[in-house]
Scaffold this motif. Structure first.
Motif, short mmCIF file in Angstrom:
data_model
loop_
_atom_site.label_atom_id
_atom_site.label_comp_id
_atom_site.label_asym_id
_atom_site.label_seq_id
_atom_site.Cartn_x
_atom_site.Cartn_y
_atom_site.Cartn_z
N ALA A 157 11.53 1.75 -0.90
CA ALA A 157 11.25 0.76 -1.94
C ALA A 157 11.58 1.31 -3.32
O ALA A 157 12.17 0.61 -4.15
CB ALA A 157 9.78 0.34 -1.87
N GLU A 158 11.23 2.56 -3.55
CA GLU A 158 11.53 3.18 -4.84
C GLU A 158 13.03 3.26 -5.08
O GLU A 158 13.52 2.98 -6.17
CB GLU A 158 10.90 4.57 -4.90
N SER A 170 9.11 -3.51 -4.17
CA SER A 170 7.81 -3.05 -3.68
C SER A 170 7.89 -2.64 -2.21
O SER A 170 8.80 -3.04 -1.49
CB SER A 170 6.77 -4.16 -3.84
N ARG A 171 6.91 -1.84 -1.80
CA ARG A 171 6.84 -1.45 -0.39
C ARG A 171 6.64 -2.68 0.49
O ARG A 171 7.16 -2.77 1.59
CB ARG A 171 5.69 -0.45 -0.16
N GLN A 172 5.89 -3.65 -0.03
CA GLN A 172 5.65 -4.89 0.72
C GLN A 172 6.97 -5.64 0.95
O GLN A 172 7.14 -6.25 2.01
CB GLN A 172 4.65 -5.77 -0.03
N THR A 173 7.87 -5.58 -0.01
CA THR A 173 9.18 -6.23 0.16
C THR A 173 9.97 -5.54 1.27
O THR A 173 10.56 -6.21 2.11
CB THR A 173 9.98 -6.21 -1.17
#
Length: 62
Positions: free
Chosen positions: A20-21, A26-29
């Motif tokens: 995600a980074e 986002s991590r959720q994405t």
């Protein structure tokens, strides 16, 4: 949309948060894309393909 992002991420040894980074999302994405609940925008799909040095067609299956 089916994809092999989880497999590619695992091969690199990256967590969802690390991917995600790198993608600036986002991590959720990342989780939603991996599980097929969210189809990435075309610019994001190109970014993913470049990151993994693959074509979009190799990563995503309609």
């Amino acid at each position: 949309m089916l994809n092999i992002i989880r497999q590619l991420r695992s091969e690199q040894g990256w967590s969802q948060a690390e991917l995600a980074e790198k993608l600036n999302v986002s991590r959720q994405t990342v989780n939603a894309i991996e599980t097929g609940r969210y189809d990435p925008s075309l610019p994001l799909a190109f970014t993913i393909a470049r990151l993994f040095k693959r074509s979009i067609e190799e990563i995503f299956e309609g």
